[in-house]
Structure formats: C-alpha cells, structure tokens
Design an enzyme around this catalytic site. Structure first.
Site, PDB file in Angstrom:
ATOM      1  N   TYR A  61       0.839  -1.194   0.000  1.00  0.00           N
ATOM      2  CA  TYR A  61       0.000   0.000   0.000  1.00  0.00           C
ATOM      3  C   TYR A  61       0.876   1.246   0.000  1.00  0.00           C
ATOM      4  O   TYR A  61       1.674   1.460   0.917  1.00  0.00           O
ATOM      5  CB  TYR A  61      -0.937   0.024   1.202  1.00  0.00           C
ATOM      6  CG  TYR A  61      -1.937  -1.120   1.252  1.00  0.00           C
ATOM      7  CD1 TYR A  61      -2.240  -1.881   0.122  1.00  0.00           C
ATOM      8  CD2 TYR A  61      -2.582  -1.449   2.430  1.00  0.00           C
ATOM      9  CE1 TYR A  61      -3.153  -2.919   0.172  1.00  0.00           C
ATOM     10  CE2 TYR A  61      -3.499  -2.490   2.496  1.00  0.00           C
ATOM     11  CZ  TYR A  61      -3.771  -3.224   1.360  1.00  0.00           C
ATOM     12  OH  TYR A  61      -4.678  -4.261   1.419  1.00  0.00           O
ATOM     13  N   SER A  88     -13.741  -4.475   0.975  1.00  0.00           N
ATOM     14  CA  SER A  88     -14.724  -3.837   0.089  1.00  0.00           C
ATOM     15  C   SER A  88     -16.159  -4.272   0.376  1.00  0.00           C
ATOM     16  O   SER A  88     -16.896  -4.634  -0.536  1.00  0.00           O
ATOM     17  CB  SER A  88     -14.378  -4.101  -1.381  1.00  0.00           C
ATOM     18  OG  SER A  88     -14.998  -3.141  -2.218  1.00  0.00           O
ATOM     19  N   LYS A 118     -24.027   6.538  -3.743  1.00  0.00           N
ATOM     20  CA  LYS A 118     -23.674   7.869  -4.259  1.00  0.00           C
ATOM     21  C   LYS A 118     -23.539   7.919  -5.773  1.00  0.00           C
ATOM     22  O   LYS A 118     -23.541   9.003  -6.364  1.00  0.00           O
ATOM     23  CB  LYS A 118     -22.390   8.359  -3.608  1.00  0.00           C
ATOM     24  CG  LYS A 118     -21.139   7.539  -3.920  1.00  0.00           C
ATOM     25  CD  LYS A 118     -19.948   8.072  -3.132  1.00  0.00           C
ATOM     26  CE  LYS A 118     -18.709   7.227  -3.319  1.00  0.00           C
ATOM     27  NZ  LYS A 118     -17.576   7.723  -2.508  1.00  0.00           N
ATOM     28  N   ARG A 127     -14.103   6.943  -5.934  1.00  0.00           N
ATOM     29  CA  ARG A 127     -13.171   6.111  -6.689  1.00  0.00           C
ATOM     30  C   ARG A 127     -13.557   6.003  -8.150  1.00  0.00           C
ATOM     31  O   ARG A 127     -12.698   5.921  -9.025  1.00  0.00           O
ATOM     32  CB  ARG A 127     -13.106   4.713  -6.074  1.00  0.00           C
ATOM     33  CG  ARG A 127     -12.548   4.682  -4.665  1.00  0.00           C
ATOM     34  CD  ARG A 127     -12.523   3.265  -4.135  1.00  0.00           C
ATOM     35  NE  ARG A 127     -12.214   3.241  -2.708  1.00  0.00           N
ATOM     36  CZ  ARG A 127     -12.217   2.162  -1.965  1.00  0.00           C
ATOM     37  NH1 ARG A 127     -12.538   0.996  -2.489  1.00  0.00           N
ATOM     38  NH2 ARG A 127     -11.925   2.204  -0.677  1.00  0.00           N
TER      39      ARG A 127
END
Length: 334
Positions: free
Chosen positions: A54, A206, A216, A227
């Site tokens: 990450y 997720s 949204k 994203r």
C-alpha cells in the site's frame, strides 16, 4: 464495538477492522490519517489491517506512527506480503522464502512493532512451491515475528492445501481475506464452506463494493467524485457501474431507512450477518466516516430484510466461485 474470534484460534478482533488500503500514505495527508486512526481507537476499534504494497510501504509507516504510544497488547495489527515493493528487483515480489523473510522485517520496522498479530499472503504465488512459502511462515511464527498466518484471495483448493501444510509445520492458518459484499458473493459456494470446515474466518474487504453500495453513484450519470471518478481506480469498478446495478442499489435505500441505517451501514452490517465473517474492513478519508461505519457493529438484520435485499439485487449479484482464480495473478507480478 463487538469482537469475534478469528478462526478456531483464541484471538478476538474487532468486527469492524480499520484498513488503510487507499488512504494512508497515498490519498490522505498524514495528519488526517492520524485523525482517522484516533477516531477508530475512540470508537473501540482495536484491529488494524495494512500491507507492505500500500503506497509502496508508506501506508505501513503512517499507521505505525499513528499507533505509536498505544499499548501494543491492546491492539491487533495485520499486514501482508506478495505484491512488488522496493525498486522492483527480481526478488522484490512473490512468496519466495527470500521475499517473505525480508518483507516481514521491513514491515515490522515501518510499523514500529516487534511482531504482527496476523501475517497474510496477499495472493497465491504460482511460481513458488507452496511448501517453501509455508515453511517461511512457520519460521516467522517460531521467531515470534507473527502470531498467526492468513491468506487473501486464495481459492478453496489453495486454502485447503495451505491449511494442510500449516498443520504439518505446527502453526495456525486462521484467516482468509477476500472481497465480499451484497454484490460480490463469489466466496459463498466454495471458499466459505471450506473455511467453515477448517476453522478459518473471513476478514472481508470492500464490503461497500468499492463505494457503490453507498448509493452515491447514480444510473445514467457520469461520476464526479469518489473512486469511480478516478481514472485508475475506476477501471477496477466497471463491473459494479452498469445502470442495471446502480438502479438496483438505489432501490436499497428504502430498506436501509426502514432498518434505521445509512446505506454504508447497511452494506457493512450485511456482510457481518455471515457467521464465517469475523470482521469487515473499512477505510476512511475523514474521521466522520469511521464514526458512521462503526454503527454497523452489533446490528442484526432480520431474515425478512435479508430476503428483501436479495430480491432487490436479483440479477446483478456476482456469485461465480471461478472469479477468485480468474482475477488472481497467473504469473508472479514483477
């Protein structure tokens, strides 16, 4: 906050686990990242999940700094190994003994801790003998650098073989970290039954289907935030962004309101209804998101509501267990 045992071990973890996949060290400034970690601690989250890949190791460093000063014994810190890190040399990736043994030392240094509670194989390495990988994990456990071992996005057969070797080598393989949500249920036919049999829990990533289950994103509209609006990240979301799927998700809103939950809370609560799920991974770019997501802890959804959710999403849910292998790297990523 509520806590669940991880697999058949004696380790308890917070059922809402804080993850920093797309935040710490990349999208969010360090100060805000620290505020998010503080919010997680204030809300009773004790379990934190990261990975060396990450932000190319930066996420681990930010998390280590954010947790500095906390009582180590009161935390459960997880990290992972597999994907490329460093300058990209031939041994900077995969699950070879060389990469695994070097990676754990790097992760511990960045996390500012002597051990991690769970060390996870971030993917299955097709180019390294599984015996070599599991022996390396066994040695890491015996050295006290990791207490338990887990895997991420492995197939049921791979998990079975890894579990068999772990027993032979004398350590505990106790967790699987797959993608899982109302829209992505590919673990249900094979991975979950195998893990239930072997005493392995799911730590799911997720649970909001990369933000789609927040509601949204609207059908027929080009995303302008989140994203989906990012060119790079949006590519991985295409399977969730059809108008048919987005319309179905909008139809979940009355069900969430009826349950007294926000859409994100409903999504997180839904995955936690699966008894094989020990924790849902949630990230945040603002402290307020952490506080909102934590309200899904301890929520029990009635069977009737679960059935109505299935009815609303009928036709847009991915259930093919073959997707785990299909989406996995076929050769070691350099």
């Amino acid at each position: 906050m509520e806590f669940r045992y991880l697999g058949n071990s004696g380790l308890k973890i917070s059922e809402i686990t804080y993850g920093n996949w797309l935040t710490h060290g990349s999208q969010v400034e360090n100060e805000v990242a620290h505020q998010c970690v503080r919010a997680a601690l204030d809300e009773g989250i004790t379990t934190f999940d990261t990975a060396d890949v990450y932000a190319n190791t930066k996420a681990e460093s930010v998390l280590g700094e954010a947790l500095k000063g906390e009582r180590r014994e009161s935390l459960e810190i997880f990290t992972k190994v597999y994907w490329p890190t460093g300058p990209g040399g031939p041994n900077d990736t995969g699950l070879s003994r060389k990469h695994v043994m070097e990676s754990i030392d790097g992760s511990l240094k960045r996390l500012q801790t002597d051990y991690v509670d769970l060390y996870q194989a971030h993917r299955f390495d097709t180019e390294t003998p599984l015996e070599e990988t599991m022996q390396a994990f066994a040695d890491i456990v015996r050295q006290g650098k990791a207490l338990y071992i887990g895997v991420s996005e492995w197939t049921a057969d791979q998990i079975r073989e890894g579990h068999r070797l772990s027993k032979e080598l004398g350590f505990s393989l106790i967790s699987s970290q797959p993608q899982y949500s109302m829209l992505w249920r590919v673990i249900e036919p094979e991975v979950v039954p195998a893990c239930e049999e072997l005493g392995i829990s799911q730590i799911v990533w997720s649970p909001m289907a990369q933000g789609v289950l927040s509601g949204k994103y609207l059908p027929g509209e080009q995303p302008t935030e989140g994203r989906a609006a990012d060119e790079k990240m949006g590519k991985g979301m295409k399977g969730f962004m059809s108008d048919e799927t987005l319309t179905a998700v909008q139809n979940l809103k009355p069900l969430a309101q009826e349950a007294g939950l926000t859409m994100p809370q409903l999504a997180v609560a839904w995955v936690l209804q699966n008894p094989n799920v020990a924790a849902a991974l949630v990230g945040a770019s603002r402290p307020e998101q952490v506080k909102d997501n934590v309200k899904a802890a301890g929520v029990r959804l009635e069977a009737d509501l679960m059935g109505r959710i299935d009815d609303v999403l009928d036709g847009v849910v991915e259930r093919d267990p073959g997707k785990t292998a299909e989406n996995a790297p076929q050769t070691r990523v350099a």
